[in-house]
Design a protein around this motif. Sequence first.
Motif, mmCIF file in Angstrom:
data_model
loop_
_atom_site.group_PDB
_atom_site.id
_atom_site.type_symbol
_atom_site.label_atom_id
_atom_site.label_comp_id
_atom_site.label_asym_id
_atom_site.label_seq_id
_atom_site.Cartn_x
_atom_site.Cartn_y
_atom_site.Cartn_z
ATOM 1 N N CYS A 135 0.979 -1.680 0.099
ATOM 2 C CA CYS A 135 0.118 0.013 -0.122
ATOM 3 C C CYS A 135 0.957 1.600 -0.316
ATOM 4 N N CYS A 171 -6.870 2.241 4.399
ATOM 5 C CA CYS A 171 -6.022 3.486 4.800
ATOM 6 C C CYS A 171 -7.248 3.818 3.500
ATOM 7 N N CYS A 211 -4.629 0.276 0.693
ATOM 8 C CA CYS A 211 -5.359 -1.041 1.182
ATOM 9 C C CYS A 211 -6.467 -0.328 1.221
ATOM 10 N N CYS A 270 0.600 2.699 4.221
ATOM 11 C CA CYS A 270 1.016 1.900 5.297
ATOM 12 C C CYS A 270 1.796 1.036 5.081
HETATM 13 ZN ZN ZN Z 1 -2.612 1.206 3.839
#
Ligand code: ZN
Length: 299
Positions: free
Chosen positions: A273, A288, A285, A276
């Motif tokens: 991602c 997020c 992702c 993150c």
């Molecule tokens: Zn993420």
Amino acid sequence: MKCRMCGNPGEIKLIRHNIILCRDDFFIFIKRQVRKGIYETKMFSRNDRIMVAVSGGKDSLVCWLLLEELGYTTFGLHIDLGIGEFSKISREKVEKFAKKRRLNYEILNIKDILGFGIEELSKGQRTCSICGLIKRYWLNRYAVEHGFTAIATGHNLNDESAALLGNILHWQIGYISRQYPVLPAIHPKLVKRVKPLYRLEENEIRLYADLHNIEYINFSCPMRKGATSPVYKSALNFIEKNSPGTNHNFLFQFLEKYRYYFKKEGKLNLKECSNCGMPTTEEVCSYCKFLFKEQKHAV
Ligand code: ZN
Ligand code: SF4
């Protein structure tokens, strides 16, 4: 009626196996089923560091107890979801269970991480799917960050057959192809997920918990919204009542024979991602994306 194993007075009838057992042999039966599941699916070895996801319900607590009894080294992680009394009692059950048996555990408080609990999610959200997303994300992230090599959950035979039914009814081929008691670690930041109780029925687990005087939360989460699994479970339970063994056959015929037909459909291409760094199939992702959306709501 006598126990099928030892001939002493039997007290427990296992309908799907059509046998009667005494208490001690029932315990042996349960452990044998779990050991068989671990062995046949090559779930984990003695070298694995197993983190058990404990909700405070009977399944996850029994899972934790059985892995300990079978000699594995375990650690319990409880996620406090911030759902009022339900979360408070769940947490108490986990803490009491762990302290009584001197087991290592930790509590992860979602309110500390997000600033709000599941109870306070924006209106109109599909609560259970968001909650599931948060739980999956943090179980994996915690396990990665603390060096665990397997995450064990308390999913039982009824959970698994209900999930299979749901996936078939909606022809979710990707999910069907990945349905197995072991989800391998297909990315360095994805910890293997395992379901050691997949050979046990819910009522067998409840009995095991009660006979071991395990205190567990025995009422449902008040936030349950949009969850379809209970519907599939009751449909299967209805069939099971009329035709014992249906749940078992449905799941095990799939695992042993038919899942291979779906194999090619299930390949996932994971990357990290961009926000993150955790594994995802997309640029950002789902966790997020959810956070960004919540922040917008908060503005
Ligand atoms: Zn993420
Ligand atoms: Fe979360 Fe839904 Fe389960 Fe409640 S019922 S703990 S909201 S997934």
